[in-house]
Design an enzyme around this catalytic site. Sequence first.
Site, mmCIF file in Angstrom:
data_model
loop_
_atom_site.group_PDB
_atom_site.id
_atom_site.type_symbol
_atom_site.label_atom_id
_atom_site.label_comp_id
_atom_site.label_asym_id
_atom_site.label_seq_id
_atom_site.Cartn_x
_atom_site.Cartn_y
_atom_site.Cartn_z
ATOM 1 N N SER A 68 19.156 29.329 31.114
ATOM 2 C CA SER A 68 20.085 28.365 31.002
ATOM 3 C C SER A 68 19.513 26.960 31.242
ATOM 4 O O SER A 68 20.233 26.009 31.193
ATOM 5 C CB SER A 68 20.871 28.518 32.745
ATOM 6 O OG SER A 68 20.275 28.470 33.496
ATOM 7 N N SER A 126 16.077 32.269 32.672
ATOM 8 C CA SER A 126 16.480 31.002 32.447
ATOM 9 C C SER A 126 15.361 29.911 32.383
ATOM 10 O O SER A 126 15.573 28.797 31.869
ATOM 11 C CB SER A 126 17.477 30.511 33.279
ATOM 12 O OG SER A 126 18.699 31.138 33.347
ATOM 13 N N LYS A 155 16.690 20.185 36.294
ATOM 14 C CA LYS A 155 17.869 20.856 35.920
ATOM 15 C C LYS A 155 18.894 20.378 36.709
ATOM 16 O O LYS A 155 18.901 20.139 37.982
ATOM 17 C CB LYS A 155 17.654 22.388 35.996
ATOM 18 C CG LYS A 155 18.711 23.252 35.491
ATOM 19 C CD LYS A 155 18.212 24.670 35.796
ATOM 20 C CE LYS A 155 19.207 25.599 35.160
ATOM 21 N NZ LYS A 155 18.822 26.906 34.924
#
Length: 447
Positions: free
Chosen positions: A154, A178, A76
């Site tokens: 996310s 997330s 990420k």
Amino acid sequence: MRRIDELAQALADGTTTSRALVEESLARIADPSGEGSRAFIKVHAEQARAMADAADSLRKVNRAPGRYAGIPIALKDLFDIAGEPTPAGSAVLADAPAATAHATVVTRMLGAGFIPVGRANMTEFAFSGLGINPHYGTPTSPWDRASKRIPGGSSSGTAVAIADGMAAAGLGTDTGGSCRIPAAFCGIVGYKPTARRIPLAGVLPLAPSLDSVGPLAPSVACCAAIDAILAGETPRAPLAVRLNGLRLAVPDSLVLEGIDDTVAAAFERALSTLSAAGARIERARFAGFDELPEANAKGGFAASEAYAWHRSLLASKGGLYDPRIRLRIARGESISAADYLDLVAARARLIAVFNRATAAYDCVVMPTVPIVPPPIAALEDDRYYNSLNLLILRNTALGNFLDRCAISVPCHRPGEAPVGLMLMGETLGDARLFGIAAAVEAALHRR
């Protein structure tokens, strides 16, 4: 999707090479008909190839750093990688100074021999459960691609990369869901550990009181192995517990509100399967759940702590933010010190209340998200965006606020819309939760 233990065995047997795995990942990322250009913000093609060749050479002389050496992963975009800026899915930090060191979790994954193929896309600054990113594009859920549905956030790019075979596994963060939300929307497994187990050094923060680092992967065993590496532990296959006699609590308030027909059907079918395997499914009312909306009414830890981190950037570069994210962060400006201290006290009290209420149960079970992923186009309306974001985060955020570990496991049938079954364990009960999740996963796959 191939599990990392399968890939590790193939590498050990010599039936594949790290270079072959990396080339396959890079080819999928580069495929113009796929989601690679939206799933990744930056691709580390040459570095990955060099690492793959090194891993293959080390394995030939029995010096590979570990069982998983040479397996491609996605990181990420909010993890520090030495020599690169850490944009966190934003335009605000695209030209930020380069990190001088790897995040601790990146160092641990590299130490185990995993190969990062790129920085995965995400919601800007991790502040939404939807996965929308106006700066780098929004990758779509693998389900019903023609309708271009949201991937969940996310950790959107990480989930899509795994579902589409661009990486074998990946790292995300989970402040309100997330890891688990995009896992549910993309048909994979996502894990939120007890936060204190995994170091946050070198991870761009959203709300340090709630932030955690967790894996997204094809299976429970994959997540358990990566979680152990992140925690500085020796990876071991989770020992599946016997479902017969387990007490599984299903909250009868809040978490089932607004559930759509598809999720409801998959959830009830999963409960029936677990019941047939001997688990005791018990409907329970947890009074503390009703107090959570009031405790977080002013924006909670996310708004207050995010504003503290972003306030200087908002003043100097506010126009570069996604306007929706900027507004969410700016809510923190109105939260006073007294409000924040009240929130800290409320959290401590509700954690104690929930710990007592769940002491008799082995696990708390609920849908990860109460709906299937909607089309991206439907989110052009700001009011719908905000209401949908609250709905999607509602169930998963419970685990963060209550300092629990939690995992999302797919419970839909092949070909159906993706639905996640969330299992919430006790604080620091991560090993036990992995054992329960492994048994649940096996039962759901046998049906």
